[in-house]
Structure formats: structure tokens, C-alpha cells
Scaffold this active site. Sequence first.
Site, PDB file in Angstrom:
ATOM      1  N   ARG A  75      -2.768  -2.050  -3.279  1.00  0.00           N
ATOM      2  CA  ARG A  75      -4.009  -1.362  -2.941  1.00  0.00           C
ATOM      3  C   ARG A  75      -4.113  -0.060  -3.740  1.00  0.00           C
ATOM      4  O   ARG A  75      -3.186   0.756  -3.751  1.00  0.00           O
ATOM      5  CB  ARG A  75      -4.033  -1.032  -1.439  1.00  0.00           C
ATOM      6  CG  ARG A  75      -5.335  -0.416  -1.052  1.00  0.00           C
ATOM      7  CD  ARG A  75      -5.159   0.755  -0.141  1.00  0.00           C
ATOM      8  NE  ARG A  75      -6.413   1.461   0.012  1.00  0.00           N
ATOM      9  CZ  ARG A  75      -6.507   2.689   0.473  1.00  0.00           C
ATOM     10  NH1 ARG A  75      -5.417   3.345   0.826  1.00  0.00           N
ATOM     11  NH2 ARG A  75      -7.678   3.276   0.569  1.00  0.00           N
ATOM     12  N   HIS A  91     -13.211   2.816   0.613  1.00  0.00           N
ATOM     13  CA  HIS A  91     -13.130   1.825   1.713  1.00  0.00           C
ATOM     14  C   HIS A  91     -13.799   0.505   1.327  1.00  0.00           C
ATOM     15  O   HIS A  91     -14.160  -0.288   2.198  1.00  0.00           O
ATOM     16  CB  HIS A  91     -13.861   2.316   2.990  1.00  0.00           C
ATOM     17  CG  HIS A  91     -13.184   3.416   3.711  1.00  0.00           C
ATOM     18  ND1 HIS A  91     -13.887   4.332   4.464  1.00  0.00           N
ATOM     19  CD2 HIS A  91     -11.877   3.738   3.851  1.00  0.00           C
ATOM     20  CE1 HIS A  91     -13.049   5.191   5.009  1.00  0.00           C
ATOM     21  NE2 HIS A  91     -11.829   4.852   4.642  1.00  0.00           N
ATOM     22  N   ARG A 142     -12.459  15.819   7.929  1.00  0.00           N
ATOM     23  CA  ARG A 142     -13.350  16.105   6.788  1.00  0.00           C
ATOM     24  C   ARG A 142     -14.760  16.371   7.279  1.00  0.00           C
ATOM     25  O   ARG A 142     -15.239  15.706   8.194  1.00  0.00           O
ATOM     26  CB  ARG A 142     -13.383  14.928   5.816  1.00  0.00           C
ATOM     27  CG  ARG A 142     -12.081  14.642   5.147  1.00  0.00           C
ATOM     28  CD  ARG A 142     -12.249  13.512   4.128  1.00  0.00           C
ATOM     29  NE  ARG A 142     -10.981  12.881   3.870  1.00  0.00           N
ATOM     30  CZ  ARG A 142     -10.797  11.569   3.783  1.00  0.00           C
ATOM     31  NH1 ARG A 142     -11.820  10.736   3.911  1.00  0.00           N
ATOM     32  NH2 ARG A 142      -9.612  11.066   3.560  1.00  0.00           N
ATOM     33  N   GLU A 154      -8.236  -5.304   5.542  1.00  0.00           N
ATOM     34  CA  GLU A 154      -8.171  -5.027   4.099  1.00  0.00           C
ATOM     35  C   GLU A 154      -7.005  -5.766   3.446  1.00  0.00           C
ATOM     36  O   GLU A 154      -7.115  -6.242   2.322  1.00  0.00           O
ATOM     37  CB  GLU A 154      -8.005  -3.526   3.865  1.00  0.00           C
ATOM     38  CG  GLU A 154      -9.221  -2.728   4.296  1.00  0.00           C
ATOM     39  CD  GLU A 154      -8.915  -1.256   4.501  1.00  0.00           C
ATOM     40  OE1 GLU A 154      -8.969  -0.513   3.524  1.00  0.00           O
ATOM     41  OE2 GLU A 154      -8.632  -0.862   5.641  1.00  0.00           O
ATOM     42  N   ASN A 195       0.875  -1.179   0.000  1.00  0.00           N
ATOM     43  CA  ASN A 195       0.000   0.000   0.000  1.00  0.00           C
ATOM     44  C   ASN A 195       0.906   1.222   0.000  1.00  0.00           C
ATOM     45  O   ASN A 195       1.499   1.572   1.018  1.00  0.00           O
ATOM     46  CB  ASN A 195      -0.872  -0.050   1.264  1.00  0.00           C
ATOM     47  CG  ASN A 195      -1.869   1.097   1.318  1.00  0.00           C
ATOM     48  OD1 ASN A 195      -1.832   2.012   0.497  1.00  0.00           O
ATOM     49  ND2 ASN A 195      -2.748   1.051   2.296  1.00  0.00           N
TER      50      ASN A 195
END
Length: 396
Positions: free
Chosen positions: A90, A179, A238, A383, A7
Site C-alpha cells: 500500500r 483513501h 486535522r 482496502e 502496509n
Amino acid sequence: MKILVVNAGSSSLKYQLFDMDNGDVLAKGLCERIGIDGAITHKCPGKPDHKVDADFPNHKAAIELVLSLLTDKELGVIRSVDEIGAVGHRFAHGGEKLRQSSVLGDEEIKYLESIVELNPLHGPPAISGFKACKEVMPSIKHVGVFDTSYYATIEDYAYIYPIPYELYEEYKIRRYGFHGTSHRYVAAKAAEMLGKKDAKIITCHLGNGSSITATMNGKSVDTSMGFTPQDGVPMGTRSGALDPTVPSFIMKKLGIGAEEVDKILNSKSGLLGVSGVSSDCRDVCAAADKGEYRSQLALKILVHHIKKIIGSYVAEMNGLDALVFTAGIGENDRGLRANVCREMSYLGIEMDEEVNATCPRGEDVDVSAKGAKVKTFVIPTNEEYMIALDTMNLVK
Ligand code: ADP
């Protein structure tokens, strides 16, 4: 088969080496400060952590050091790089074309390069991480696993925004969702725990970035993140969903441009913006416990928005079998889970607050009250394992 999962971020590269014969993680680590100076933390079960400064001018230097550690006589877990069966990468964004995990060839990379505008933060470093790995391991197959691909099953009426259709046709402005690999993993685990393949499941991935996804019959039907990961519930920094005129109003009032308003909504909003304390939920909880009004408010806003999305997804699916909490906040913040589930009995959601309060970390736990119509689960996400699994299945 051994699978290396990579990743790559702009100045970092995370990795895990899996033995897929039993799902064990043989080694994992993090290269940091790539292009600045460099440091690596390398961990193998049963061996002391290895943390050293390194000189990483680029991703290629980082992956070379990773491979030398993986094959090191003392620290290593494999004899040679040839033992790695494939590499899984990823990617946050696969655009409209890469709708499932894929072996990466020139055509796929060309397409990923053509959509970096949709994904300016994560796209370029992920591509450069892939290229570095490909250069260092040219004879091994490389697979791309895309966060967006879980949402390939969402209907057009759920992903097309009600703006002029030409803007979708011309610029591909639509809901993509993110996600997805995490939601796919925990939704599958929840279906397994329910013993029901055609289950209706809502998964809440609540971390620094947060999203909520509705899954029916193993396929996602809606998700809270949209054109970018900015949409949906409030996050660490955010804002999540807003009245669409708020950004242009801020721009006019503060006399700033698009980039600056994006920065406010991306990096200075959410838990940080409201609390004024921190983007980290633990800090905000601590301040709220001390009676700090804005921290209490930030947490109430978060719970409010999570509940609203859960309610809307129950309506969309006409029912619910399981509600799942995952990621940093979802797995660890027992108080927040309890606050979300309170007063949801009309929807069949009832939590056993004692089980929730003593829920062990790192395990799949059923925290629902006895006899509750809807099961509430806490499921740690994984993940990397999902990426390794897709990679193995594609190259086998
Ligand atoms: P990322 O989106 O970066 O992967 P994580 O999934 O690791 O983030 O989640 C990070 C968030 O989880 C932070 O807000 C952190 O405060 C929160 N978190 C971690 N542990 C706890 C805890 N025990 N209680 C509350 N929040 C926690």
C-alpha cells in the site's frame, strides 16, 4: 493464489495473507515499535492470537519474523514462502505518474523516491517497507497500490487549484485525493448492491482521517482531500478545509513557522481541537452525551461539513443513486449517520432510522427508508482485499 498485503508505516508494518481462491484471510498481524524495540501480534482464524515482544531494528527484521510465523510449524498457514504468489504494497501517494496499480521495478521506485516531498510522512516508510520485502523475497513480484490512483479520472477543472498555474507546473501543487482504495472498494460494492454500473455514488470514509468521494459510472469525479490529506471534512486531529489565510494569520499571531502551524492544523485541530477532549469520536460522543458544549459543537461541525460536501457532489453529478458510509465512524456511529441524513429529503436521501439504529456491524446494510429515491448503505471497507485483488490481477 496466495497474496501477501503489506502496509508499512514509519514504526509499524501491517500484513494480511489472502487465499485469493476464496478471498479468505489466512493470517494477519501488526509489527509495532520498529526501530525502537518491537512487538508483533499475529492472528490466524481458529488459532489463539500470538503476541510477543521482538527485536526489530528495521522493516527487514520485521518482515523476516512475519515470514517465519507464516511458515511456522505450529502457528503457520503455509509450508514455505514459495507459496506466496505476489506481494501487494500500500502506497498513499503515486504522484501524477503512477495512475494505476503497478508491478514495482527500479523505475517506479525511483519515481516514488522523487515525490517523497509530496508525501513526507507515508512515502519514506512505504518505500523502505517495499525494499525490505524485496530483499527478503527477491524472486516474488511486488505490486504497488496507490491511494491516489482512483482519482486519475478526475477532470483538470476539479484538480487544478485556482492559484498561479506555474505553481502547478513547477511544484505539482494540485488535488490528488487519498483513501482511494477504500472509496473504490465501497463504491464498487454499492454499484453491485444497486445492480447498476452507471450509478452516481457518494462514499463517506469517516475514520481518524476522513474523506468523501463522488463516483460516476465507476470512475471518481471529485474527492474532498486535496494536495494533502489535510483538506475536506474535519477529522480526528486535522482541521479539514479552511480559509487559506488562516494559517498565515496564526503564524503571525503566535510568531511561529510553517512547520509549527502545520502541526496545529494536522495534530491539534478537528474533533480534538474543538472538543478539547479527544480525537477519538467515541470519547467526543460520550462527552457530548454528558452535555459538554464543545464536544457537542465538534460533532455538529463535523455533520455540517459532511452535509455540505454531499450537497456539492450531488450538484456536480446532477443526481445521486447511493450514499455510502464506511470506516471507523461511518460503520459504527449510528447517531452521526442519522444526523448527516436528516433533512436531506430534498436530495432524495431518507434513512430508516430504526434499521440504522439496529444495523449489525461488519455487514453491508441498506439503511434507506422504503421508497427513498437515494439508497443509503453502510458498507465495511476492505482496502487490503482490494490491494490483494489488484496484485493478483497484475501478476496472473
Ligand atoms: P483510521 O483512519 O485510523 O483507519 P478508523 O477507520 O479505524 O481510523 O476510525 C477510527 C475512528 O472510528 C475513531 O474516531 C473512533 O472513535 C471511531 N469509532 C470506532 N467505533 C466507533 C463507535 N462505535 N462509535 C463511534 N465512533 C467509533
